[in-house]
Design a protein around this motif. Structure first.
Motif, mmCIF file in Angstrom:
data_model
loop_
_atom_site.group_PDB
_atom_site.id
_atom_site.type_symbol
_atom_site.label_atom_id
_atom_site.label_comp_id
_atom_site.label_asym_id
_atom_site.label_seq_id
_atom_site.Cartn_x
_atom_site.Cartn_y
_atom_site.Cartn_z
ATOM 1 N N LEU A 1 -12.390 17.429 -7.835
ATOM 2 C CA LEU A 1 -11.458 18.213 -7.016
ATOM 3 C C LEU A 1 -11.900 18.310 -5.555
ATOM 4 O O LEU A 1 -11.102 18.648 -4.685
ATOM 5 N N LYS A 2 -13.158 17.989 -5.311
ATOM 6 C CA LYS A 2 -13.639 18.000 -3.928
ATOM 7 C C LYS A 2 -12.863 17.029 -3.028
ATOM 8 O O LYS A 2 -12.878 17.141 -1.812
ATOM 9 N N ILE A 3 -12.207 16.065 -3.681
ATOM 10 C CA ILE A 3 -11.410 15.103 -2.924
ATOM 11 C C ILE A 3 -10.205 15.765 -2.266
ATOM 12 O O ILE A 3 -9.594 15.206 -1.373
ATOM 13 N N LYS B 1 0.811 -1.226 0.000
ATOM 14 C CA LYS B 1 0.000 0.000 0.000
ATOM 15 C C LYS B 1 0.854 1.290 0.000
ATOM 16 O O LYS B 1 0.710 2.140 0.897
ATOM 17 N N PRO B 2 1.688 1.448 -0.983
ATOM 18 C CA PRO B 2 2.590 2.614 -0.976
ATOM 19 C C PRO B 2 1.853 3.939 -1.175
ATOM 20 O O PRO B 2 2.440 4.991 -0.975
ATOM 21 N N LEU B 3 0.580 3.887 -1.550
ATOM 22 C CA LEU B 3 -0.163 5.135 -1.771
ATOM 23 C C LEU B 3 -1.140 5.416 -0.614
ATOM 24 O O LEU B 3 -1.998 6.297 -0.714
ATOM 25 N N LYS B 4 -0.981 4.659 0.446
ATOM 26 C CA LYS B 4 -1.899 4.787 1.576
ATOM 27 C C LYS B 4 -1.923 6.220 2.091
ATOM 28 O O LYS B 4 -0.881 6.856 2.270
ATOM 29 N N GLY B 5 -3.103 6.719 2.282
ATOM 30 C CA GLY B 5 -3.224 8.073 2.820
ATOM 31 C C GLY B 5 -3.208 9.158 1.760
ATOM 32 O O GLY B 5 -3.434 10.324 2.068
ATOM 33 N N CYS C 1 -3.403 0.108 -4.268
ATOM 34 C CA CYS C 1 -2.146 0.501 -3.624
ATOM 35 C C CYS C 1 -2.391 1.476 -2.469
ATOM 36 O O CYS C 1 -1.462 2.077 -1.945
ATOM 37 N N GLY C 2 -3.657 1.643 -2.130
ATOM 38 C CA GLY C 2 -3.950 2.412 -0.925
ATOM 39 C C GLY C 2 -4.494 3.808 -1.148
ATOM 40 O O GLY C 2 -4.906 4.481 -0.210
ATOM 41 N N ALA C 3 -4.491 4.267 -2.410
ATOM 42 C CA ALA C 3 -4.933 5.632 -2.661
ATOM 43 C C ALA C 3 -6.464 5.745 -2.590
ATOM 44 O O ALA C 3 -7.185 4.779 -2.821
ATOM 45 N N GLN C 4 -6.879 6.954 -2.299
ATOM 46 C CA GLN C 4 -8.299 7.294 -2.428
ATOM 47 C C GLN C 4 -8.389 8.042 -3.765
ATOM 48 O O GLN C 4 -7.648 9.000 -4.000
ATOM 49 N N VAL C 5 -9.280 7.594 -4.653
ATOM 50 C CA VAL C 5 -9.270 8.103 -6.022
ATOM 51 C C VAL C 5 -10.613 8.693 -6.416
ATOM 52 O O VAL C 5 -11.656 8.133 -6.065
ATOM 53 N N ALA C 6 -10.594 9.823 -7.132
ATOM 54 C CA ALA C 6 -11.815 10.355 -7.772
ATOM 55 C C ALA C 6 -11.478 10.627 -9.233
ATOM 56 O O ALA C 6 -10.346 11.021 -9.544
ATOM 57 N N TRP C 7 -12.460 10.425 -10.130
ATOM 58 C CA TRP C 7 -12.111 10.433 -11.544
ATOM 59 C C TRP C 7 -13.172 11.102 -12.422
ATOM 60 O O TRP C 7 -14.365 10.988 -12.160
ATOM 61 N N ALA D 1 -9.616 2.131 -16.389
ATOM 62 C CA ALA D 1 -10.172 1.488 -15.195
ATOM 63 C C ALA D 1 -9.113 0.628 -14.508
ATOM 64 O O ALA D 1 -9.037 0.569 -13.275
ATOM 65 N N VAL D 2 -8.272 -0.013 -15.317
ATOM 66 C CA VAL D 2 -7.209 -0.829 -14.731
ATOM 67 C C VAL D 2 -6.239 0.061 -13.949
ATOM 68 O O VAL D 2 -5.792 -0.288 -12.850
ATOM 69 N N LEU D 3 -5.940 1.224 -14.491
ATOM 70 C CA LEU D 3 -5.079 2.172 -13.769
ATOM 71 C C LEU D 3 -5.748 2.635 -12.476
ATOM 72 O O LEU D 3 -5.145 2.600 -11.394
ATOM 73 N N VAL D 4 -6.994 3.044 -12.579
ATOM 74 C CA VAL D 4 -7.714 3.570 -11.424
ATOM 75 C C VAL D 4 -7.753 2.537 -10.299
ATOM 76 O O VAL D 4 -7.447 2.831 -9.141
ATOM 77 N N GLU D 5 -8.091 1.311 -10.672
ATOM 78 C CA GLU D 5 -8.220 0.283 -9.632
ATOM 79 C C GLU D 5 -6.863 -0.118 -9.057
ATOM 80 O O GLU D 5 -6.767 -0.541 -7.904
ATOM 81 N N THR D 6 -5.817 0.015 -9.875
ATOM 82 C CA THR D 6 -4.470 -0.256 -9.348
ATOM 83 C C THR D 6 -4.078 0.799 -8.320
ATOM 84 O O THR D 6 -3.524 0.481 -7.262
#
Lengths: 415, 415, 415, 415
Positions: D113-115, D39-43, D66-72, D57-62
């Motif tokens: 951007l609200k993220i 989880k190198p992207l945690k937080g 890896c721990g990221a919170q993502v908005a797209w 989608a494969v990028l987003v889910e990867t």
């Protein structure tokens, strides 16, 4: 006039498609121009049983423009383009064809035969057989017939051998301008096309295994190479295999190739080129397709039994999960991927095949009282068609001088 | 033992060359291994009249290892490799051949026939003709003969048709593993090789015009394209021309192509493919070569008359200055550029041709009392040779299962 | 006038070869035509140290025709074509060059410098270095110099970096019209040529392993593929390896490829691409060659030690027998096979390289008082040369309209 | 969680498509495997604005794994695959994208951007610009961003040059494993694919004119040649034109080529490569398409004015009748034919582009406090991705030994 099509309102789109075909059938257009005025088929009735496509429509309308009275049905329950059928109906052709006419297939043939044909045009010989078996009363008036396919000719030659062929047949199937072009270049391209539509796979760098290296398979191999694929050929004929090797293709057995291929395409004319043993060998994610005539080249039944799970991923693309967890993708149910997932032969290839049909009809029209046997396409007809095609492509060729002709007769090609 | 060669001291270099050939003739080496022990040719005397090259030496010594007694002469006054002839002489073969034996050509054949052969091996049928015309006393002991070339077979078939063939001949010339490989791939490569040696021309980007698109010419076209040339094909056969177009070659008439070509290569089997009219059309600096069998494809006599000046620029490269001031370069006097300026077919191609010769000799040895007619190479022999070749290349092929064989008998290839 | 060549009587053959080169150097001929009349180099003395070949002679004589006084020596003890040197001497050029002048190599350079040059033309920077080290008295009169090679530019750039470069140098080596053409297409073709001359090997169907996929090696790979070979690329740069795979080449490690290759060609710029470990892996009969600049790519010393027997089979082809009995064939001692066994770059490739030299000399002549640093070839010069070359090939290209130029300035190429 | 998509019920089909993409994105799958556990992207919060496709989608889910919170959100109103968007929504990604969101395009970006992102992932730089212009309050928390396209980088570099770039950007666009592969091989194949779907044209033997010979156009030229077409290249850059000629392509001006082409494809990055003058030159039936980024390469407006009649023949294929009666067919309105008529880049090409995105995000995550400027992709990252790709293709490559590394440092590539 009578006809039966799916939806006559599709006629407008059908007409557009026929025009598109005309644009890419310059040999047919040239022949139409040469013969339409003099009406060489005037007074003749022609029954046709041949895939109702935009290209066939060009043939049908050319026959009509040359004076013939024409009636037509499809020769396969699934191949009719309904918009084209509608356009032909609207143009006054008694046509009996729609996609999905499994049940009334022979009923359609019966309707067509009501025309009491002088000439039959077949793809698979269903008219020939129906006439010989059920409508022998028509035979006395029949001048002859033309057959498009190798499959049909096998049946007709068998009849001839047994002395049972009652009217002459011209074997369009054996024209060089037919089988050397539609098999290799038509199927070669449309197979790539079908596979791309079903998978959107990047071919460059992929290991593509081709089952066979005959007229069809070698065309596929060349096109795959042309797209950057690393092509391996599997053959049972060592001479063909060696030719493939000399042309730069990797050559291997299916036992070996099944272990490293990313994509497999069969086009051998034989059955079970890819067995469940081979499927078990395959890498996870391997894609399997067929471009040979019948759906027996891949052991689909075996795959169905073997797989523990099956689901459709996209159009013409089904995923099978094997007991070992590997996933194998079968395109178009193992049927002709170039027709199922793409559009089959392009118009400009059918141009030559149908020019052979048309000129064979003319030949029959001119030469009555032929013996009831099989006739070959003449070298002259092949040359005429090839010459017109070249001209339409803006390409010139040479003619032998008298001196050269004399030289060639007195000497044969040397060592 | 008797022999006549140019210089027996060349034997050592000849042996090196024979070994190099052996390294690249794996099919011959495999057949040698299979048959040398059992001496299937024991007691048989074989007379050969065939180009004395390093590859032929491999055939000759294989025949000897299999028990035959062999005598040999060349079949062309200019093709003998003198070092190879010396090596064969030193190895105890009664050989009568040297480069430049125009005068004693038939004397050599006479020496060879002194062996009183059971089997003859020909390239051009000179043994067959000499025997039929001058040494009919040998015929009763002769089992049969093998002929390598199409040219020789034309003569032999003519004899057979007139009922004058007095002993059976196997037409090695018609083996698929011969003509489909040495013509296309052997000549294709060696033509490029010869032209490079004579010109050091950069082929990439050059407009190369190929006269013909038969087995030989299409091989040249492919290799030229492979070197980056822009290839135009000129053909008299529209079907072949159309095939060339479909394979991606530009197609034109020689009248047009003669105006834009940088390099012209003929390989048609016909005469005057390039006439003085075409030569007048050519650009200053155009290069002209022939890789067809005879030196009639380019009108060299016409060029000689037309030119106002002629000088040799480099080996195999002569400059002709035309009255209009343009300079045209003729390679190798319009003779086979692949043999004159390079080394002709590579060993690995002759491997298959001579395997056909060897197996045909074996077939004759086994099957005495054959009728005096022409025999074809069997499909099995072609397959055996192709199979061994593939194996030597590390390539596998498939075998039909019984189920597949049955399927193929009951069905024929479809549409 | 003074000169020193091997044999002045070779001048006639040398002149023929120079004319042949002129025929295939249309850009140089066009530049000669444009500039010879106005004598833009009048009053200038030019010293050259660059391989004395027929193509170089075209450069030398063009410089002279433009008014320069020229003196010349070779830049390599083995590369001088003695007939060309003789022709230049006979034409009044003070030339000091002969094949095999290992001992007097620097003496020749001293003779050339006696001219007291305004401009130097180098291939390897020997003039630049000799002047900087031993003849600094010449520097005040020198306008500048041109350097042909990457190797020379490395040395010159090192000098410049240390502030030791005392006169300006134009790096001809970096012209796109030089390195993108002679490396890829020149070496690609001549490597095939050299290998055929040394082996007469049929390339079709052979497994050819190429060490590298840079400018040179990728050209060889393409040409080998064009001859029907099955090409495997071995690379240390994964991006280049991936490009090779996308272009349809098999990609592998040398450890693997050394086991299956029939022919190996290195062109990496690195050392020991093929080690004795790889040689032990090789199949009996494997052939090994190098087309990279230095003879370090194959571990020849290691092979010499490893082999238990060594003999020359043909010109440029030596057989080594390994302890395990396998035979390996090394071409041209592992030196540049395209130059050793064939003739190196064809004239039409040197045409562009030397047009860059000539235009760089003109540029120096016009623009005096340049700072002593390294100058690049301008985009305009590359475009001019490429444009003239295309024109000589009968090919047209487009020009940007003003509207298009404006568009390109306001927008950059998109995704 | 919030999201806005067209139809959430499409999620199931979307998931199938994402899985198909995963199957053909082995580099992404390998990276996922390497990094998902730790989880190198945690937080970290990541905002993305990039075409919503199965590959994205494969990028987003990867990123998420890896721990990221993502908005797209999508970066183009027309490129969203609604089923994929639905699948992402169902998987819990706050996604704001649907095909046809012209009106709410910027509203979507606002939602994303609200993220309050730490990292931005852009394709066209819309996030970067919105943040710089309207949401500067977000900048203090932003570590950096990644930009996919050349177009976006032009804008960002302009900002940087003016000192207005407020956070660091990694230029994914310049990765060799991106632009050398998706441009040439991705667009090359998908352009052929799109043209076949729109026309079903037989390419073999057709005269295809390619506008340009850059990364994209040369890929199209190669693939067209691979399908048997006779390819002519039109270029404004003579060096590129000469390269095309050396690779075997015919080279001409558009003024000439417009007279003989059957099919025209532009990919230059310039405007009005095909003008109404060229269109008037064209043969009846000529087909015109564009695969360059913007729809300005063909003068569509001019064609619209010129034509006296216009009708749609098939999907993506419109017939224009000119005043002279000739019919010209324009595909996909002159917009990117590979995306409009086919499916754009295959997954296995996007695999490398998105691996660059992912690794660039990781690099940003690790190295905080970077200066606000443009960062290049490292050679190591390109090598890592190319290496993983090769491995996934079952291909090996070599590694430099220490001895070789030393050699390469002490010497530079020679002549």
């Amino acid at each position: 006039m009578e006809f039966k099509v799916k939806d006559i309102s599709l006629a407008k789109q059908g007409r557009l498609n026929i025009e598109w075909a005309e644009n890419h059938m310059p040999v047919m257009m040239e022949l139409r121009k040469r013969y339409a005025k003099s009406k060489p088929l005037k007074g003749l009735k022609i029954a046709g049983c041949l895939h109702v496509t935009k290209e066939t429509a060009v043939l049908v309308e050319t026959l009509k423009m040359c004076g013939a009275q024409v009636a037509w049905s499809g020769c396969n329950p699934l191949s009719t383009q309904d918009d084209v059928a509608a356009a032909l109906a609207k143009a006054g052709i008694p046509i009996f064809a729609w996609r999905g006419n499994h049940k009334e297939y022979y009923w359609c043939i019966e309707q067509v035969l009501k025309i009491k044909p002088h000439i039959t045009v077949d793809d698979g010989a269903d008219l020939v057989f129906t006439i010989h078996k059920k409508h022998r009363e028509l035979i006395p008036d029949i001048i002859g017939g033309c057959e498009e396919t190798a499959t049909g000719m096998v049946r007709i030659r068998a009849m001839a051998a047994e002395g049972k062929l009652s009217y002459p047949i011209i074997s369009v199937s054996d024209a060089q301008t037919k089988f050397e072009f539609d098999s290799t270049w038509g199927t070669g391209q449309s197979t790539v096309d079908g596979i791309l539509r079903a998978t959107n796979l990047l071919l460059a760098g992929k290991k593509v295994v081709i089952g066979g290296f005959g007229h069809v398979a070698s065309g596929i191999a060349k096109r795959m190479k042309g797209m950057g694929a690393h092509v391996t050929v599997c053959e049972v004929d060592p001479v063909k295999a060696l030719k493939a090797a000399m042309e730069g293709f990797n050559v291997s057995s299916m036992d070996e190739a099944s272990k490293f291929g990313d994509l497999f395409v069969t086009a051998t004319g034989c059955k079970h080129v890819i067995t469940t043993k081979h499927i078990r060998n395959m890498k996870n994610g391997a894609i399997v397709a067929n471009s040979g005539h019948f759906n027996v080249e891949i052991d689909v039944a075996g795959l169905e039994k073997l797989a523990k799970k099956k689901r459709t991923i996209r159009k013409d693309n089904v995923e099978y999960t094997l007991p070992n967890g590997k996933k194998i993708y079968l395109l178009a149910e193992g049927r002709l991927v170039n027709i199922s997932a793409a559009e089959g032969h392009p118009s400009s290839v059918m141009d030559m095949s149908f020019a052979n049909q048309f000129l064979s009809v003319l030949r029959l029209a001119k030469s009555k009282n032929l013996e009831p046997k099989v006739y070959e396409i003449s070298r002259e007809q092949d040359n005429l068609i090839a010459g017109l095609k070249l001209k339409s492509m803006g390409m010139k060729f040479d003619n032998l001088t008298k001196e050269q002709e004399k030289y060639l007769c007195s000497w044969e090609e040397g060592t």
